[in-house]
Design a protein around this motif. Structure first.
Motif: not given
Length: 250
Positions: A20-23, A39-46, A55-63, A68-75
């Motif tokens: 749930g964190a944002a990085v 990579l673009g928005s929605g792509d996955r990054v560990l 943790f698996m994360s998703v690329l949320a925004a690019i400026a 910024s990355l939205a942190v998902g579940a711990q893998v």
């Protein structure tokens, strides 16, 4: 042990990690993900930080200034590194880069540069050394981060070496013997250190100081003289196979 995912890009961050964190990424990391990896928005990054696991994360925004990355579940839960230290005389740039990368790949938890009388490099770029170590972690799936010590004289490092900790001394003047047998005969140890010398080898006084330690194993790496960076990889493989985490579980 959780399976390592080598299909997704992996990135080291300093931020705390939890679901749930944002990085926020710095410009260099943003450039790597957006322009190098495309990579673009929605792509996955560990993500890993050496403390909280992977943790698996998703690329949320690019400026332009950063992503910024939205942190998902711990893998993967946090793993402890092997209790193996590498003591080495600094080398010139490209070969030191190689040594740092391969040492981490081989499972060295701590890199300890030492100044000997025949060391050819007077200054050490610690930030470059750390960057190469982190890059190796990202590339090979390591989620702990190695400790990088400051450059100190060999004598000072030996003086503070724990009396119950084995030091494997790779000595070009050691009698040729089977290194596997020698290491297997070393007995139980509270971790192990591995000492690799400079290109010109150790002076007699340095060799005497090393051999005066309570727990030291003098090791030959065979009939040929090898370069210091090659010696580090070969010796780490021997240590991990006999005393480290390459051994099968009991």
């Amino acid at each position: 042990m959780a399976r390592t995912d080598f299909r997704s890009p992996r990135l080291f961050v300093r931020s705390p990690l939890k679901t749930g964190a944002a990085v926020a990424l710095n410009p260099e990391q943003t450039n790597y993900l957006a322009n190098v990896l495309r990579l673009g928005s929605g792509d996955r990054v560990l993500l890993f930080n050496g403390r909280d696991g992977e943790f698996m994360s998703v690329l949320a925004a690019i400026a332009r200034r950063g992503a910024s990355l939205a942190v998902g579940a711990q893998v993967r839960p946090q793993e402890a590194p092997p209790d193996v230290d590498l003591l080495f005389a600094p080398l010139k740039h490209a070969r030191l880069d190689y040594l740092a990368q391969k040492a981490v790949e081989m499972g060295a938890r701590r890199l300890i540069p030492v100044m000997t009388r025949r060391t050819q490099v007077a200054r050490l770029n610690l930030e470059r050394l750390k960057a190469n170590a982190i890059e190796a972690c990202e590339q090979c799936g390591v989620i702990w981060t190695p400790e990088i010590a400051t450059l100190e004289p060999l004598e000072r490092v030996l003086a503070s070496w724990p009396s119950d900790r084995l030091l494997v001394f790779c000595d070009e003047d050691a009698p040729e013997a089977n290194p596997l047998s020698a290491l297997l005969g070393a007995g139980d140890s509270r971790g192990v250190g591995l000492l690799i010398g400079p290109e010109g080898g150790f002076e007699d006084r340095e060799r005497e100081a090393i051999l005066s330690l309570p727990r030291v194993l003098r090791l030959s790496l065979g009939p040929r003289v090898v370069r210091a960076d090659t010696a580090a990889v070969a010796a780490l493989a021997l240590v991990q196979a006999t005393l480290g985490d390459w051994r099968p579980p009991a």
